[in-house]
Design an enzyme around this catalytic site. Structure first.
Site: not given
Ligand SMILES: Cc1cc2nc3c(=O)[nH]c(=O)nc-3n(C[C@H](O)[C@H](O)[C@H](O)COP(=O)(O)O)c2cc1C
Length: 363
Positions: A96, A151, A198, A308, A331, A334
């Site tokens: 990314q 961003y 994205r 997560r 997960c 939290c």
């Molecule tokens: C700590 C953290 C850092 C993240 N960093 C990015 C990132 O660098 N780029 C991005 O597009 N999304 C980032 N996300 C969002 C995740 O890619 C994802 O869309 C989001 O956690 C939902 O998916 P999940 O429910 O499976 O965790 C981040 C999420 C978390 C929790």
């Protein structure tokens, strides 16, 4: 279907599970790849993830300690080593690419897209193209242009962009920088290389994009030839400090939001881009193979993004596939990982630490 192979462009994936980008703060202070970073990704590849998307990686040379960088050739050997480790463990890997605005930690001032001169906009484009060329050279199977959250590029495509020139005014103007980047990158990397993006399907801030706008933007990007569209949500900071407001809650959905809370977004955007042959990645609280299969079966997405749950347990796929839920580190949404992210600490899962403490006590 979920665990069966899929091919598109130069990508042949062994299954349809994607580890979504998650900032780790595990790079070196100056942005170089570290062994800890390589191990993080190698381990998810070993856990049978089909496609790994490396966390936001800086295309520009701006201070941001421990964010991975790809803004100079000097970063290439480390990146190459990381790609090799992931390939050796059996996954494909996308990176990314992120550009972010200037920000003052002291005063909270943040540069707006309206502040950028035309020369600065050209520079952003150039940085994306150079980063994409490096990404291809070091062996990444794809690049993902970060047009989501708060961003630079997301701020351009947002309805909140009030520029009055060719990079604003209407949806074509607001999308112009992204479309130019896709075109310029394509020219350099060739037709047989996956150039992807994205987007936040809805921004969840007052005056920001809803599906009404992102359907058009997605269609425009598909028309320019992107090779997958990853659908996120929210992540804007107009409603709070960095990743604190409601919009951010949507981008890292918390316990109180329902499972699969953003599938309606991937479903709606898929309708726009499917005619162009562009596969779509769903995301947001997808935490079982059954739920993932249903999303695919209903045609709501082509690939399933999990973030997560795979941070909590790199063997998420294997444990669920083999009905070993009792061994899974689950997960709980939290968002302790997000708290750590906001403090620029190594992003780890607290459930893993709890399990380790328990095991240490009982041994
Ligand atoms: C700590 C953290 C850092 C993240 N960093 C990015 C990132 O660098 N780029 C991005 O597009 N999304 C980032 N996300 C969002 C995740 O890619 C994802 O869309 C989001 O956690 C939902 O998916 P999940 O429910 O499976 O965790 C981040 C999420 C978390 C929790």
């Amino acid at each position: 279907m979920l665990l069966s192979p899929v091919n598109f462009k130069n990508l042949s994936l062994k299954n349809r599970v994607v580890w979504l980008p998650i900032v780790s703060w595990l790079a070196a202070e100056d942005g170089f790849v570290t062994d800890a970073l390589i191990e993080r990704y190698r381990r998810r590849a070993e856990g049978e993830v089909g496609l790994i998307v490396i966390e936001a990686t800086g295309v520009l040379d701006r201070r941001s300690p421990r964010l991975i960088k790809i803004c100079d050739d000097k970063y290439m050997p480390g990146l190459e080593k990381m790609v090799q480790a992931i390939h050796d463990a059996g996954a494909k890997v996308s990176v990314q690419l992120i550009h972010y605005a200037k920000k003052s930690k002291k005063t909270g001032w943040k540069q707006k897209v309206e502040d950028l001169s035309l020369e600065e906009i050209q520079q952003v484009k150039k940085e994306y193209v150079e980063a994409a060329v490096r990404a291809k050279k070091v062996g990444f199977d794809a690049i993902e242009i970060h047009v989501a959250h708060s961003y630079t590029l997301a701020s351009f495509v947002s309805l909140l962009n009030k520029r009055k020139d060719e990079y604003g005014r209407d949806i074509n103007g607001r999308s112009k920088i992204v479309l130019d980047i896709i075109e310029m990158v394509r020219e350099k990397v060739g037709d047989d290389y996956a150039v992807c993006a994205r987007i936040s399907g809805e921004e969840f801030v007052k005056g920001g994009n809803t599906l009404k706008q992102t359907q058009v933007i997605s269609r425009l990007m598909a028309g320019k030839g992107i090779d997958y569209l990853s659908v996120s949500a929210g992540g804007k900071d107009e409603d709070g400090d960095w990743y604190t407001g409601y919009s951010s809650t949507r981008s890292m959905p918390t316990k109180n939001l329902p499972d699969g809370c953003h599938v309606y977004l991937s479903e709606a955007l898929r309708k726009e881009v499917a005619p162009y042959g562009v596969p779509v990645i769903a995301s947001g609280k997808i935490n079982s193979l059954k739920q993932a299969e249903e999303i695919l079966a209903k045609g709501q997405a082509d690939l399933i993004g999990v973030c997560r749950p795979l941070l909590a347990d790199p063997d998420w796929i294997i444990q669920l596939k083999e009905n070993r839920e009792d061994e899974l580190v689950e997960c709980t949404y939290c968002n302790t990982c997000l708290d750590r992210d906001r403090r620029f600490e190594a992003v780890e899962c607290i459930e893993v630490e709890k399990k380790m403490r328990k095991e240490a006590k009982s041994s």
